[in-house]
Design a protein around this motif. Sequence first.
Motif, mmCIF file in Angstrom:
data_model
loop_
_atom_site.group_PDB
_atom_site.id
_atom_site.type_symbol
_atom_site.label_atom_id
_atom_site.label_comp_id
_atom_site.label_asym_id
_atom_site.label_seq_id
_atom_site.Cartn_x
_atom_site.Cartn_y
_atom_site.Cartn_z
ATOM 1 N N ALA A 88 -4.693 47.360 -67.385
ATOM 2 C CA ALA A 88 -5.782 46.658 -68.071
ATOM 3 C C ALA A 88 -6.851 47.630 -68.576
ATOM 4 N N ARG A 89 -6.994 48.769 -67.929
ATOM 5 C CA ARG A 89 -7.971 49.777 -68.371
ATOM 6 C C ARG A 89 -7.571 50.433 -69.693
ATOM 7 N N CYS A 90 -6.317 50.262 -70.075
ATOM 8 C CA CYS A 90 -5.825 50.836 -71.329
ATOM 9 C C CYS A 90 -6.057 49.906 -72.520
ATOM 10 N N ALA A 91 -6.535 48.705 -72.253
ATOM 11 C CA ALA A 91 -6.744 47.719 -73.321
ATOM 12 C C ALA A 91 -7.931 48.123 -74.198
ATOM 13 N N PRO A 92 -7.911 47.711 -75.462
ATOM 14 C CA PRO A 92 -9.047 47.996 -76.338
ATOM 15 C C PRO A 92 -10.315 47.296 -75.838
ATOM 16 N N ALA A 93 -11.429 47.958 -75.991
ATOM 17 C CA ALA A 93 -12.720 47.371 -75.627
ATOM 18 C C ALA A 93 -13.200 46.477 -76.779
ATOM 19 N N ALA A 150 9.037 41.071 -72.894
ATOM 20 C CA ALA A 150 8.804 39.708 -72.420
ATOM 21 C C ALA A 150 7.606 39.025 -73.080
ATOM 22 N N ASP A 151 6.706 39.797 -73.692
ATOM 23 C CA ASP A 151 5.496 39.210 -74.263
ATOM 24 C C ASP A 151 4.975 40.120 -75.373
ATOM 25 N N THR A 152 3.878 39.719 -75.960
ATOM 26 C CA THR A 152 3.254 40.479 -77.036
ATOM 27 C C THR A 152 2.642 41.768 -76.501
ATOM 28 N N VAL A 153 2.844 42.841 -77.261
ATOM 29 C CA VAL A 153 2.259 44.140 -76.941
ATOM 30 C C VAL A 153 1.544 44.631 -78.189
ATOM 31 N N GLY A 154 0.310 45.080 -78.019
ATOM 32 C CA GLY A 154 -0.457 45.648 -79.126
ATOM 33 C C GLY A 154 -0.667 47.133 -78.898
ATOM 34 N N ILE A 155 -0.319 47.927 -79.891
ATOM 35 C CA ILE A 155 -0.544 49.372 -79.848
ATOM 36 C C ILE A 155 -1.697 49.655 -80.809
ATOM 37 N N PHE A 156 -2.734 50.290 -80.304
ATOM 38 C CA PHE A 156 -3.928 50.608 -81.084
ATOM 39 C C PHE A 156 -4.105 52.118 -81.071
ATOM 40 N N LEU A 157 -4.192 52.705 -82.254
ATOM 41 C CA LEU A 157 -4.269 54.158 -82.394
ATOM 42 C C LEU A 157 -5.571 54.542 -83.074
ATOM 43 N N LYS A 158 -6.279 55.441 -82.441
ATOM 44 C CA LYS A 158 -7.483 56.009 -83.042
ATOM 45 C C LYS A 158 -7.263 57.510 -83.138
ATOM 46 N N ILE A 159 -7.601 58.068 -84.287
ATOM 47 C CA ILE A 159 -7.474 59.507 -84.494
ATOM 48 C C ILE A 159 -8.872 60.108 -84.410
ATOM 49 N N GLY A 160 -9.040 61.062 -83.519
ATOM 50 C CA GLY A 160 -10.338 61.700 -83.330
ATOM 51 C C GLY A 160 -10.675 62.675 -84.439
ATOM 52 N N SER A 161 -11.879 63.189 -84.396
ATOM 53 C CA SER A 161 -12.359 64.098 -85.446
ATOM 54 C C SER A 161 -11.555 65.387 -85.512
ATOM 55 N N ARG A 212 -8.291 65.361 -84.967
ATOM 56 C CA ARG A 212 -6.929 64.827 -85.152
ATOM 57 C C ARG A 212 -6.174 64.623 -83.850
ATOM 58 N N GLU A 213 -6.919 64.398 -82.770
ATOM 59 C CA GLU A 213 -6.285 64.072 -81.499
ATOM 60 C C GLU A 213 -6.115 62.555 -81.402
ATOM 61 N N VAL A 214 -5.087 62.129 -80.688
ATOM 62 C CA VAL A 214 -4.801 60.701 -80.587
ATOM 63 C C VAL A 214 -5.471 60.093 -79.371
ATOM 64 N N HIS A 215 -5.841 58.825 -79.546
ATOM 65 C CA HIS A 215 -6.381 58.012 -78.464
ATOM 66 C C HIS A 215 -5.696 56.661 -78.589
ATOM 67 N N PHE A 216 -4.860 56.334 -77.607
ATOM 68 C CA PHE A 216 -4.141 55.065 -77.620
ATOM 69 C C PHE A 216 -4.839 54.052 -76.729
ATOM 70 N N ARG A 217 -4.791 52.802 -77.163
ATOM 71 C CA ARG A 217 -5.144 51.665 -76.340
ATOM 72 C C ARG A 217 -3.973 50.697 -76.497
ATOM 73 N N VAL A 218 -3.702 49.951 -75.453
ATOM 74 C CA VAL A 218 -2.560 49.037 -75.478
ATOM 75 C C VAL A 218 -2.977 47.712 -74.862
ATOM 76 N N SER A 219 -2.708 46.615 -75.578
ATOM 77 C CA SER A 219 -2.941 45.281 -75.020
ATOM 78 C C SER A 219 -1.587 44.707 -74.628
ATOM 79 N N LEU A 220 -1.574 44.060 -73.469
ATOM 80 C CA LEU A 220 -0.324 43.508 -72.941
ATOM 81 C C LEU A 220 -0.489 42.024 -72.669
ATOM 82 N N GLY A 221 0.482 41.247 -73.102
ATOM 83 C CA GLY A 221 0.470 39.821 -72.804
ATOM 84 C C GLY A 221 0.719 39.591 -71.319
#
Length: 164
Positions: A47-52, A69-80, A82-91
Motif C-alpha cells: 500500500a505504501r507504493c500506491a500513488p499519493a 486477479a484484479d486491476t493494477v495501475g502502473i504510474f511512472l514519474k521521470i525525475g529531473s 531521468r531517474e524513474v519513480h514507480f507507484r503501483v495501485s492494486l485492486g
Amino acid sequence: MNKACPEPPEPSSSGYPPKLAAIVSLFEGLPEDEKRETLISYADQAARCAPAPGETFDLEDVRKDEECADTVGIFLKIGSCREVHFRVSLGPQVQILTKAMTSILCKGLESSTLEQVLDVPADFVPRIVGGQLVRIRSQTVYYVLTRMKSACRAFLNRERAAAL
C-alpha cells in the motif's frame, strides 16, 4: 545528461540496479520459511507504493489483465535527472505474491534509469521467491516487472515521437 545530475549507479555484476541487487542478496541468504515470511512482510508494505492523492505522473497505465486477479495501475514519474519513480495501485483481489513483488520492484528500481529498468533480467525472481513458487505462480511473479518495463518502453516511444 544535465551537469547537475550525478551519473546513475552502475548495475551490479548481476545486471540489477544496486537497490534491487541488495534485495536479491537478502533473499538469497534466507531459508525457505524465512523467504515466505519476508515476502509476506513486503506484501504488507504494498500500500505504501500506491500513488499519493494529487501526485502527477509522466505515464499512467491502469488496467485488468487476464493474468492478474484484479486491476493494477502502473504510474511512472521521470525525475529531473531521468531517474524513474514507480507507484503501483492494486485492486483488493490482487494476490499476496503480486503485492510482494510490487513492493520489491518499487524499492528495488527506485532512481534507476529507464534503460536500467528495461535491461533488468528476470532471473532474479526465482532467487527471491524460490523455484517452487515460480512454478506454481509463473505468470504472477513476472507480471509487475513486465508492466513496469512496458511503461518505460511506452515513455521512451512517446519521447522519440515528440522529438520527430
